[in-house]
Design an enzyme around this catalytic site. Structure first.
Site, PDB file in Angstrom:
ATOM      1  N   ARG A  56      50.563  39.482  67.446  1.00 45.64           N
ATOM      2  CA  ARG A  56      49.732  39.365  68.656  1.00 45.64           C
ATOM      3  C   ARG A  56      48.240  39.416  68.317  1.00 45.64           C
ATOM      4  O   ARG A  56      47.441  39.954  69.075  1.00 45.64           O
ATOM      5  CB  ARG A  56      50.081  40.450  69.690  1.00 45.64           C
ATOM      6  CG  ARG A  56      51.515  40.411  70.158  1.00 45.64           C
ATOM      7  CD  ARG A  56      51.848  39.163  70.959  1.00 45.64           C
ATOM      8  NE  ARG A  56      53.273  39.093  71.203  1.00 45.64           N
ATOM      9  CZ  ARG A  56      54.147  38.442  70.431  1.00 45.64           C
ATOM     10  NH1 ARG A  56      53.736  37.744  69.375  1.00 45.64           N
ATOM     11  NH2 ARG A  56      55.421  38.445  70.711  1.00 45.64           N
TER      12      ARG A  56
ATOM     13  N   GLU B 286      49.399  45.470  74.657  1.00 39.09           N
ATOM     14  CA  GLU B 286      49.346  44.058  74.250  1.00 39.09           C
ATOM     15  C   GLU B 286      48.444  43.314  75.237  1.00 39.09           C
ATOM     16  O   GLU B 286      47.650  42.470  74.864  1.00 39.09           O
ATOM     17  CB  GLU B 286      50.758  43.440  74.288  1.00 39.09           C
ATOM     18  CG  GLU B 286      50.728  41.939  74.070  1.00 39.09           C
ATOM     19  CD  GLU B 286      52.116  41.292  74.157  1.00 39.09           C
ATOM     20  OE1 GLU B 286      53.097  41.902  73.704  1.00 39.09           O
ATOM     21  OE2 GLU B 286      52.193  40.170  74.687  1.00 39.09           O
TER      22      GLU B 286
ATOM     23  N   SER C 109      55.163  41.790  78.725  1.00 36.90           N
ATOM     24  CA  SER C 109      55.267  43.089  78.040  1.00 36.90           C
ATOM     25  C   SER C 109      53.888  43.714  77.965  1.00 36.90           C
ATOM     26  O   SER C 109      52.968  43.109  77.419  1.00 36.90           O
ATOM     27  CB  SER C 109      55.791  42.907  76.622  1.00 36.90           C
ATOM     28  OG  SER C 109      57.104  42.438  76.670  1.00 36.90           O
TER      29      SER C 109
HETATM   30  C1  LIG Z   1      57.104  37.038  82.661  1.00 38.26           C
HETATM   31  C2  LIG Z   1      56.272  36.955  81.406  1.00 38.26           C
HETATM   32  C3  LIG Z   1      56.885  36.777  80.173  1.00 38.26           C
HETATM   33  C4  LIG Z   1      56.137  36.708  79.001  1.00 38.26           C
HETATM   34  N1  LIG Z   1      56.781  36.550  77.805  1.00 38.26           N
HETATM   35  C5  LIG Z   1      56.058  36.502  76.669  1.00 38.26           C
HETATM   36  C6  LIG Z   1      56.725  36.357  75.400  1.00 38.26           C
HETATM   37  O1  LIG Z   1      57.933  36.262  75.304  1.00 38.26           O
HETATM   38  N2  LIG Z   1      55.942  36.334  74.293  1.00 38.26           N
HETATM   39  C7  LIG Z   1      54.581  36.431  74.336  1.00 38.26           C
HETATM   40  O2  LIG Z   1      53.927  36.378  73.286  1.00 38.26           O
HETATM   41  N3  LIG Z   1      53.938  36.571  75.525  1.00 38.26           N
HETATM   42  C8  LIG Z   1      54.626  36.602  76.670  1.00 38.26           C
HETATM   43  N4  LIG Z   1      53.994  36.747  77.875  1.00 38.26           N
HETATM   44  C9  LIG Z   1      52.526  36.907  77.881  1.00 38.26           C
HETATM   45  C10 LIG Z   1      51.727  35.605  78.048  1.00 38.26           C
HETATM   46  O3  LIG Z   1      52.402  34.671  78.868  1.00 38.26           O
HETATM   47  C11 LIG Z   1      51.379  34.947  76.723  1.00 38.26           C
HETATM   48  O4  LIG Z   1      50.675  35.815  75.866  1.00 38.26           O
HETATM   49  C12 LIG Z   1      50.550  33.687  76.943  1.00 38.26           C
HETATM   50  O5  LIG Z   1      50.471  32.971  75.747  1.00 38.26           O
HETATM   51  C13 LIG Z   1      49.134  33.994  77.431  1.00 38.26           C
HETATM   52  O6  LIG Z   1      48.564  32.782  77.879  1.00 38.26           O
HETATM   53  P1  LIG Z   1      47.585  32.738  79.129  1.00 38.26           P
HETATM   54  O7  LIG Z   1      47.091  31.345  79.244  1.00 38.26           O
HETATM   55  O8  LIG Z   1      48.219  33.300  80.331  1.00 38.26           O
HETATM   56  O9  LIG Z   1      46.436  33.690  78.604  1.00 38.26           O
HETATM   57  P2  LIG Z   1      45.452  34.568  79.521  1.00 38.26           P
HETATM   58  O10 LIG Z   1      46.228  35.714  80.080  1.00 38.26           O
HETATM   59  O11 LIG Z   1      44.720  33.680  80.454  1.00 38.26           O
HETATM   60  O12 LIG Z   1      44.487  35.114  78.421  1.00 38.26           O
HETATM   61  C14 LIG Z   1      44.942  36.029  77.447  1.00 38.26           C
HETATM   62  C15 LIG Z   1      43.774  36.280  76.471  1.00 38.26           C
HETATM   63  O13 LIG Z   1      43.508  35.072  75.783  1.00 38.26           O
HETATM   64  C16 LIG Z   1      42.146  34.679  75.979  1.00 38.26           C
HETATM   65  N5  LIG Z   1      42.126  33.219  76.110  1.00 38.26           N
HETATM   66  C17 LIG Z   1      42.901  32.476  76.952  1.00 38.26           C
HETATM   67  N6  LIG Z   1      42.630  31.164  76.775  1.00 38.26           N
HETATM   68  C18 LIG Z   1      41.662  31.087  75.840  1.00 38.26           C
HETATM   69  C19 LIG Z   1      40.951  30.004  75.232  1.00 38.26           C
HETATM   70  N7  LIG Z   1      41.184  28.726  75.545  1.00 38.26           N
HETATM   71  N8  LIG Z   1      40.008  30.286  74.301  1.00 38.26           N
HETATM   72  C20 LIG Z   1      39.742  31.577  73.954  1.00 38.26           C
HETATM   73  N9  LIG Z   1      40.383  32.648  74.486  1.00 38.26           N
HETATM   74  C21 LIG Z   1      41.333  32.406  75.416  1.00 38.26           C
HETATM   75  C22 LIG Z   1      41.691  35.373  77.255  1.00 38.26           C
HETATM   76  O14 LIG Z   1      40.311  35.591  77.271  1.00 38.26           O
HETATM   77  C23 LIG Z   1      42.479  36.685  77.211  1.00 38.26           C
HETATM   78  O15 LIG Z   1      41.811  37.647  76.437  1.00 38.26           O
HETATM   79  C24 LIG Z   1      54.722  36.820  79.058  1.00 38.26           C
HETATM   80  C25 LIG Z   1      54.099  36.992  80.302  1.00 38.26           C
HETATM   81  C26 LIG Z   1      54.857  37.061  81.475  1.00 38.26           C
HETATM   82  C27 LIG Z   1      54.152  37.228  82.782  1.00 38.26           C
END
Ligand SMILES: Cc1cc2nc3c(=O)[nH]c(=O)nc-3n(C[C@H](O)[C@H](O)[C@H](O)COP(=O)(O)OP(=O)(O)OC[C@H]3O[C@@H](n4cnc5c(N)ncnc54)[C@H](O)[C@@H]3O)c2cc1C
Length: 298
Positions: free
Chosen positions: A171, A291, A221
């Site tokens: 992560r 996380e 998580s």
């Molecule tokens: C039901 C559920 C299940 C999930 N299962 C998993 C799983 O199995 N495995 C897992 O790893 N994660 C999981 N996640 C967490 C999440 O979906 C992932 O980490 C996902 O990749 C985050 O993407 P996001 O676009 O939502 O990021 P955001 O939540 O929008 O951002 C997360 C971080 O990344 C940064 N960021 C986002 N985009 C950029 C960019 N373009 N440039 C620079 N920084 C950026 C943001 O500033 C923030 O700090 C889950 C979440 C939920 C709600």
């Protein structure tokens, strides 16, 4: 000095936006500004302007891995959701803009019979967020198939990193330290058997639906896996499943998730995260590190 929306009158920029309308948890206070760029050029200009004027920027994808507190966020919050193009080259290479859903990229890989992203079929995030977090599941992780990433540096320049340069860990990616904005990622994948790829994706999705509280808003998580333990099991063994502060509740289905039961606030989430960390430390002397990122005004 001119305001952001006066500087860029044709861009999709809005003032005083309630972030709870956009986060996966449905909590979060106001952002001074929100900006939805449609092109790399728009994004680059605003990043450059923000750097010149000391305007703080926060880049978000699908806001599925964070908690935004009730005081909201200062400066400009940039949502990359309108930059979501996906292209396939040479039959085994996929380039996706940062705002593309990782689920859609996994679907394109399936369409082209490419293996390596099956694990991502049910992750509700963007490519940018997945690279930033080095997202993974079921033994797969984004760094295993990533070839390179294009970013805009904090001063507004374009730069390309190879995957090896991004210092991926559990992560973790280098982008968490650089402040770069990820604009696109390229994946090199192996050819596979379409039916097997599809079966794996379906299996992972079934397992998710069985184990995760997908019926409630959440941020996935909440805690990282501590070495030698599972966060969910420690929380369950601490008797915290179902424990609730305000509208935020430790999920009764998966103790590693904190769900919004309807009226949760950012403060409910922050207090509950702290309570879980304290109780687990008291019982097992294990520090649960988050996380998810908790973002507020300061
Ligand atoms: C039901 C559920 C299940 C999930 N299962 C998993 C799983 O199995 N495995 C897992 O790893 N994660 C999981 N996640 C967490 C999440 O979906 C992932 O980490 C996902 O990749 C985050 O993407 P996001 O676009 O939502 O990021 P955001 O939540 O929008 O951002 C997360 C971080 O990344 C940064 N960021 C986002 N985009 C950029 C960019 N373009 N440039 C620079 N920084 C950026 C943001 O500033 C923030 O700090 C889950 C979440 C939920 C709600």
């Amino acid at each position: 000095m001119k305001m952001l929306n006066e500087m860029f009158p044709s861009y999709n920029i809005q003032a005083n936006v309630n972030l709870g309308d956009y986060t996966n948890t449905r909590v979060g206070g106001p952002a001074d500004w929100c900006f939805w760029p449609k092109t790399q050029q728009e994004l680059q200009q605003v990043v450059h302007f923000a750097n010149e004027t000391d305007l703080p920027i926060t880049v978000l994808g699908n806001a599925s891995n964070l908690v935004i507190t009730d005081d909201g966020r200062q400066g400009v919050v940039i949502f990359l959701t309108d930059m979501h193009q996906i292209e396939v080259f040479k039959k085994n290479s996929i380039t996706a803009e940062a705002g593309a859903w990782i689920i859609e990229v996994a679907q394109v890989a399936y369409d082209y019979s490419l293996t390596g992203l099956e694990w991502a079929a049910g992750i509700p995030g963007s490519i940018g967020g997945a690279v930033f977090m080095n997202a993974g599941a079921y033994g797969g992780q984004i760094d295993q198939v990533l070839q390179s990433v294009d970013v805009i540096t904090p001063v507004g320049e374009i730069k390309t990193y190879s995957a090896a340069e991004l210092a991926f860990g559990y992560r973790h990616s280098l982008v968490q330290e650089t402040g770069d904005v990820i604009i696109r990622a390229t994946f090199t994948m192996q050819p596979g058997k379409r039916s097997e790829i599809g079966e794996k994706m379906a299996d992972f999705n079934t397992r998710r639906a069985q184990k995760q509280p997908l019926e409630f808003p959440s941020c996935g998580s909440v805690f990282k896996r501590p070495t030698g333990y599972f966060a969910g099991k420690l929380i369950m063994d601490s008797g915290l499943q179902g424990y609730q502060i305000g509208g935020a509740q430790v999920s009764t289905k998966h103790a590693g998730f904190i769900v919004n039961r309807g009226q949760a606030t950012g403060s409910d989430y922050v207090q509950l995260i702290k309570h879980v960390q304290d109780v687990v430390y008291e019982k097992f002397s294990v520090n649960l590190e988050t996380e998810v990122r908790v973002l507020g005004r300061k």
